[in-house]
Design an enzyme around this catalytic site. Structure first.
Site, mmCIF file in Angstrom:
data_model
loop_
_atom_site.group_PDB
_atom_site.id
_atom_site.type_symbol
_atom_site.label_atom_id
_atom_site.label_comp_id
_atom_site.label_asym_id
_atom_site.label_seq_id
_atom_site.Cartn_x
_atom_site.Cartn_y
_atom_site.Cartn_z
ATOM 1 N N GLY A 1 -2.098 92.077 -12.203
ATOM 2 C CA GLY A 1 -1.975 93.439 -11.695
ATOM 3 C C GLY A 1 -2.231 93.599 -10.212
ATOM 4 O O GLY A 1 -2.626 94.674 -9.754
ATOM 5 N N ASN B 1 0.058 93.741 -7.940
ATOM 6 C CA ASN B 1 1.038 94.738 -7.474
ATOM 7 C C ASN B 1 0.614 96.152 -7.881
ATOM 8 O O ASN B 1 0.783 97.101 -7.108
ATOM 9 C CB ASN B 1 2.435 94.415 -8.025
ATOM 10 C CG ASN B 1 3.126 93.335 -7.216
ATOM 11 O OD1 ASN B 1 3.531 93.567 -6.089
ATOM 12 N ND2 ASN B 1 3.237 92.146 -7.789
ATOM 13 N N LEU C 1 6.401 90.997 -17.830
ATOM 14 C CA LEU C 1 7.162 89.799 -18.174
ATOM 15 C C LEU C 1 7.798 89.909 -19.552
ATOM 16 O O LEU C 1 7.785 88.976 -20.344
ATOM 17 C CB LEU C 1 6.264 88.563 -18.078
ATOM 18 C CG LEU C 1 5.531 88.405 -16.735
ATOM 19 C CD1 LEU C 1 4.721 87.121 -16.706
ATOM 20 C CD2 LEU C 1 6.503 88.458 -15.559
ATOM 21 N N ASN D 1 11.941 97.223 -10.591
ATOM 22 C CA ASN D 1 11.249 95.977 -10.913
ATOM 23 C C ASN D 1 10.991 95.219 -9.620
ATOM 24 O O ASN D 1 11.763 95.337 -8.662
ATOM 25 C CB ASN D 1 12.146 95.133 -11.826
ATOM 26 C CG ASN D 1 11.519 93.802 -12.206
ATOM 27 O OD1 ASN D 1 10.320 93.737 -12.527
ATOM 28 N ND2 ASN D 1 12.300 92.732 -12.175
ATOM 29 N N HIS E 1 10.561 91.290 -8.275
ATOM 30 C CA HIS E 1 10.818 89.917 -8.714
ATOM 31 C C HIS E 1 10.444 88.960 -7.578
ATOM 32 O O HIS E 1 10.793 89.207 -6.419
ATOM 33 C CB HIS E 1 12.291 89.755 -9.098
ATOM 34 C CG HIS E 1 12.581 88.404 -9.675
ATOM 35 N ND1 HIS E 1 12.250 88.078 -10.975
ATOM 36 C CD2 HIS E 1 13.120 87.295 -9.120
ATOM 37 C CE1 HIS E 1 12.582 86.815 -11.188
ATOM 38 N NE2 HIS E 1 13.114 86.312 -10.089
HETATM 39 C C1 GAR Z 1 4.529 88.877 -9.511
HETATM 40 O O1 GAR Z 1 4.781 87.750 -8.729
HETATM 41 C C2 GAR Z 1 5.843 89.507 -9.949
HETATM 42 O O2 GAR Z 1 6.850 89.466 -8.991
HETATM 43 C C3 GAR Z 1 6.193 88.640 -11.131
HETATM 44 O O3 GAR Z 1 4.970 88.482 -11.807
HETATM 45 C C4 GAR Z 1 3.895 88.482 -10.851
HETATM 46 C C5 GAR Z 1 2.852 89.462 -11.287
HETATM 47 O O4 GAR Z 1 1.747 89.472 -10.430
HETATM 48 N N1 GAR Z 1 7.223 89.254 -11.935
HETATM 49 C C6 GAR Z 1 8.220 88.577 -12.491
HETATM 50 O O5 GAR Z 1 8.325 87.365 -12.436
HETATM 51 C C7 GAR Z 1 9.246 89.435 -13.211
HETATM 52 N N2 GAR Z 1 10.418 88.679 -13.530
HETATM 53 P P1 GAR Z 1 0.661 90.637 -10.495
HETATM 54 O O6 GAR Z 1 0.306 90.824 -11.978
HETATM 55 O O7 GAR Z 1 -0.500 90.113 -9.702
HETATM 56 O O8 GAR Z 1 1.249 91.888 -9.911
#
Ligand code: GAR
Length: 197
Positions: free
Chosen positions: A14, A16, A92, A109, A111
């Site tokens: 989390g 982001n 995910l 989203n 990515h």
């Molecule tokens: C992030 O790098 C995001 O871009 C990726 O998961 C991570 C979550 O980090 N998302 C994907 O790969 C979607 N296809 P976070 O939980 O620290 O925000």
């Protein structure tokens, strides 16, 4: 202008989500996170939400083993809170068509690659960074996009590059990409909520 209501969907740490919480707190984004939903019960992002008094929901395989029922529960939750925008912040899992159609143009989203590279089925989280390193790429980055019924195929909103360094591991590359992700997700949600995109 009415403050926009957000649902943030997560699966993991989390960071982001935290960037969004901080940007709302500082006034950079005019919105309220109405709820954080995770498909993983123990996602640390749920703790971050709780620490900020944001209601949390777990919708996953344990409480909704049937994926259609899980999707219905998600749709009901979003509708009952009159959510304006759905932000996939490290979510995910793949949303079902009904949710995507219901919120067309209102789901974004983030990515961790330069779409159209290293995206689609199977490319998520560390898998992306491992593939970038395995292919000897000299740069990577992050992309925000609208969500359509394909996997990572929706219209690109913002994209930012980072270099890949010779001694990078998936972890060090992931950290560099996350730094730009946090900026991109804030810009994206800010501009979405202000109506400029
Ligand atoms: C992030 O790098 C995001 O871009 C990726 O998961 C991570 C979550 O980090 N998302 C994907 O790969 C979607 N296809 P976070 O939980 O620290 O925000």
């Amino acid at each position: 202008m009415q403050v926009k209501k957000l649902a943030v969907l997560i699966s993991g740490g989390g960071s982001n989500l935290q960037a969004l919480i901080d940007a709302i707190e500082s006034g950079e984004i005019s919105a309220k996170i109405e709820m954080v939903i995770s498909n993983r019960e123990k996602a640390y992002g749920l703790t971050r939400a709780e620490q900020n008094n944001i209601p949390t929901y777990y919708l996953g395989i344990k409480n909704y083993p049937d994926s259609d029922e899980r999707a219905q529960a998600l749709n009901a939750l979003l509708a009952s809170h009159h959510i304006d925008y759905v932000v996939l912040a490290g979510y995910l899992s793949i949303l079902k068509s009904e949710t995507i159609r219901q919120y067309e143009g209102r789901i974004v989203n983030i990515h961790p690659s330069l779409i159209p590279k290293y995206c689609g089925e199977g490319f998520y989280g560390h898998h992306v960074h491992e593939a970038v390193l395995a292919n000897g790429e000299s740069e990577s980055g992050a992309t925000t996009h609208f969500v359509d019924e394909g996997v990572d195929t929706g219209k690109i909103i913002y994209q930012e590059r980072v270099p890949v360094l010779a001694d990078d591991t998936a972890e060090t590359l992931s950290e560099r990409v996350l730094t730009v992700e946090h900026q991109l997700i804030v810009q994206t949600v800010r501009d979405l909520c202000s109506g400029s995109i």
